[in-house]
Design an enzyme around this catalytic site. Structure first.
Site, PDB file in Angstrom:
ATOM      1  N   ASP A   8       0.868  -1.192   0.000  1.00  0.00           N
ATOM      2  CA  ASP A   8       0.000   0.000   0.000  1.00  0.00           C
ATOM      3  C   ASP A   8       0.898   1.233   0.000  1.00  0.00           C
ATOM      4  O   ASP A   8       2.090   1.163   0.354  1.00  0.00           O
ATOM      5  CB  ASP A   8      -0.900   0.021   1.245  1.00  0.00           C
ATOM      6  CG  ASP A   8      -1.840   1.228   1.267  1.00  0.00           C
ATOM      7  OD1 ASP A   8      -2.533   1.464   0.256  1.00  0.00           O
ATOM      8  OD2 ASP A   8      -1.872   1.961   2.270  1.00  0.00           O
ATOM      9  N   SER A   9       0.316   2.366  -0.369  1.00  0.00           N
ATOM     10  CA  SER A   9       1.065   3.622  -0.311  1.00  0.00           C
ATOM     11  C   SER A   9       1.495   3.929   1.125  1.00  0.00           C
ATOM     12  O   SER A   9       2.490   4.615   1.339  1.00  0.00           O
ATOM     13  CB  SER A   9       0.181   4.758  -0.829  1.00  0.00           C
ATOM     14  OG  SER A   9      -0.980   4.852  -0.020  1.00  0.00           O
ATOM     15  N   CYS A  71      -4.297  -1.492  -2.146  1.00  0.00           N
ATOM     16  CA  CYS A  71      -4.443  -0.050  -2.316  1.00  0.00           C
ATOM     17  C   CYS A  71      -5.306   0.154  -3.554  1.00  0.00           C
ATOM     18  O   CYS A  71      -4.956  -0.328  -4.641  1.00  0.00           O
ATOM     19  CB  CYS A  71      -3.063   0.568  -2.521  1.00  0.00           C
ATOM     20  SG  CYS A  71      -3.087   2.324  -2.903  1.00  0.00           S
ATOM     21  N   GLU A 156      -4.185   9.287   8.582  1.00  0.00           N
ATOM     22  CA  GLU A 156      -2.722   9.246   8.741  1.00  0.00           C
ATOM     23  C   GLU A 156      -2.253  10.147   9.888  1.00  0.00           C
ATOM     24  O   GLU A 156      -1.172   9.958  10.420  1.00  0.00           O
ATOM     25  CB  GLU A 156      -2.033   9.626   7.425  1.00  0.00           C
ATOM     26  CG  GLU A 156      -2.366   8.663   6.299  1.00  0.00           C
ATOM     27  CD  GLU A 156      -1.169   7.895   5.772  1.00  0.00           C
ATOM     28  OE1 GLU A 156      -0.061   8.413   5.814  1.00  0.00           O
ATOM     29  OE2 GLU A 156      -1.365   6.746   5.314  1.00  0.00           O
ATOM     30  N   CYS A 190     -11.137   2.801  -0.566  1.00  0.00           N
ATOM     31  CA  CYS A 190      -9.784   3.192  -0.152  1.00  0.00           C
ATOM     32  C   CYS A 190      -9.519   2.425   1.125  1.00  0.00           C
ATOM     33  O   CYS A 190     -10.348   2.426   2.042  1.00  0.00           O
ATOM     34  CB  CYS A 190      -9.702   4.693   0.106  1.00  0.00           C
ATOM     35  SG  CYS A 190      -8.149   5.197   0.903  1.00  0.00           S
ATOM     36  N   HIS A 192      -7.745   2.934   3.554  1.00  0.00           N
ATOM     37  CA  HIS A 192      -7.653   3.714   4.802  1.00  0.00           C
ATOM     38  C   HIS A 192      -9.023   3.886   5.473  1.00  0.00           C
ATOM     39  O   HIS A 192      -9.097   4.122   6.676  1.00  0.00           O
ATOM     40  CB  HIS A 192      -7.130   5.127   4.516  1.00  0.00           C
ATOM     41  CG  HIS A 192      -5.648   5.226   4.335  1.00  0.00           C
ATOM     42  ND1 HIS A 192      -4.992   4.646   3.282  1.00  0.00           N
ATOM     43  CD2 HIS A 192      -4.698   5.855   5.073  1.00  0.00           C
ATOM     44  CE1 HIS A 192      -3.695   4.927   3.376  1.00  0.00           C
ATOM     45  NE2 HIS A 192      -3.500   5.657   4.460  1.00  0.00           N
TER      46      HIS A 192
HETATM   47  N1  DGL Z   1      -4.961   3.348   0.755  1.00  0.00           N
HETATM   48  C1  DGL Z   1      -4.966   3.886  -0.568  1.00  0.00           C
HETATM   49  C2  DGL Z   1      -6.169   3.378  -1.346  1.00  0.00           C
HETATM   50  O1  DGL Z   1      -6.724   2.337  -1.046  1.00  0.00           O
HETATM   51  C3  DGL Z   1      -4.944   5.386  -0.716  1.00  0.00           C
HETATM   52  C4  DGL Z   1      -4.131   6.211   0.176  1.00  0.00           C
HETATM   53  C5  DGL Z   1      -3.346   7.254  -0.571  1.00  0.00           C
HETATM   54  O2  DGL Z   1      -3.919   8.250  -1.066  1.00  0.00           O
HETATM   55  O3  DGL Z   1      -2.146   7.055  -0.645  1.00  0.00           O
HETATM   56  O4  DGL Z   1      -6.573   4.006  -2.290  1.00  0.00           O
END
Ligand code: DGL
Length: 275
Positions: A8-9, A71, A156, A190, A192
């Site tokens: 993931d990012s 991600c 975050e 997403c 997150h």
């Molecule tokens: N967790 C990432 C996703 O599922 C996005 C987070 C980011 O913007 O880096 O899209």
């Protein structure tokens, strides 16, 4: 060791990792968060593709026969090109799987009105990846999307449960349901966003089902491994997880512990184009 790679990012993919560990408790995993270059959601296609390819090559070079892009942004912007152009060149026997297709496959089970809502990063929404998958798999469904640029920063910065989150959670929900009040199934597109679930449920109209992407991706991976016993046999079975980050490990450890509910000790790594 030949672990499953989970990328993931940043921290979001940990919400998927948790379900993958529960589904495959004896498998080895490497989690890689590109925290130094997150968030990806506001970055160009070209950059997300380049960064994701570097991460995949890193995980391959550390033994992973299979990498899950946990991600949505990377799945939306990089997965297809990596599968079609890069894998045949790098190693056709390895696999890279994403989170969008498995989610799109099951969404019809969650709606009776046929109206589906999507929250995602600006990148995921702009890519129209969910629109394309749903048009292929469930052409009768109607998708309405809303980009939520403030949600990843809230998570975050450990503000997901703070009073400041209420404003942006309510605002994006109100905006989505103003576009289509019939929505009765909601994709948190997403990884997150599950961290905001308590607040999302608080402001969501009654009777809306929320798709839980972690368990959907885990079920889809189990099904994939049943259909590909050769790949299942290549995954080492020590029940371990290594955590890697491109940022300072101490920061990663404290936030990752919130996602995982257990202590985490990460190692810092560098991703570059030479690997
Ligand atoms: N967790 C990432 C996703 O599922 C996005 C987070 C980011 O913007 O880096 O899209």
């Amino acid at each position: 060791m030949t672990p499953i790679g989970v990328f993931d990012s940043g921290y979001g993919g940990l919400t998927v990792l948790k379900d993958l560990q529960a589904a495959l408790p004896d498998a080895d995993f490497i989690y890689l968060g590109d925290n130094a270059r997150a968030p990806y959601g506001v970055r160009s296609f070209e950059l997300v593709y380049r960064f994701t390819l570097q991460a995949v090559e890193y995980l391959f070079s550390h033994g992973c026969p299979l990498v899950i892009l946990a991600c949505n942004t990377a799945s939306a912007k990089a997965l297809r090109t990596i599968q079609q152009n890069d894998l045949p060149r790098i190693d056709p026997s390895r696999r890279v799987l994403g989170v969008i297709r498995p989610t799109a496959e099951v969404v019809a089970d969650y709606t009776t009105t046929g109206a589906v809502g999507l929250f995602g990063t600006p990148g995921t929404v702009a890519s129209q990846s969910y629109d394309m998958e749903l048009a292929k798999l469930h052409p009768g469904l109607r998708l309405t999307s809303k980009a939520c640029p403030m949600w990843v920063p809230l998570v975050e910065n450990l503000e997901a449960d703070g009073p400041g989150a209420d404003y942006f959670v309510k605002r994006y929900i109100d905006e989505l349901f103003a576009l289509d009040p019939q929505i009765d199934a909601l994709i948190l597109g997403c990884t997150h966003y599950p961290l905001l679930l308590n607040k999302i449920r608080q402001y969501l109209p009654a009777g809306v089902s929320v798709l839980s992407q972690g368990s959907i991706v885990a079920a889809s991976l189990l099904d994939y491994l049943r259909r590909h016993p050769d790949m299942a046999a290549r995954i080492s079975r020590g029940g371990t997880t290594q955590y890697l980050t491109t940022e300072q490990p101490d920061k990663f450890d404290s936030l990752a512990a919130v996602f995982m509910g257990t202590p985490v000790a990460a190692r810092r790594v560098e991703l570059d184009e030479k690997r």
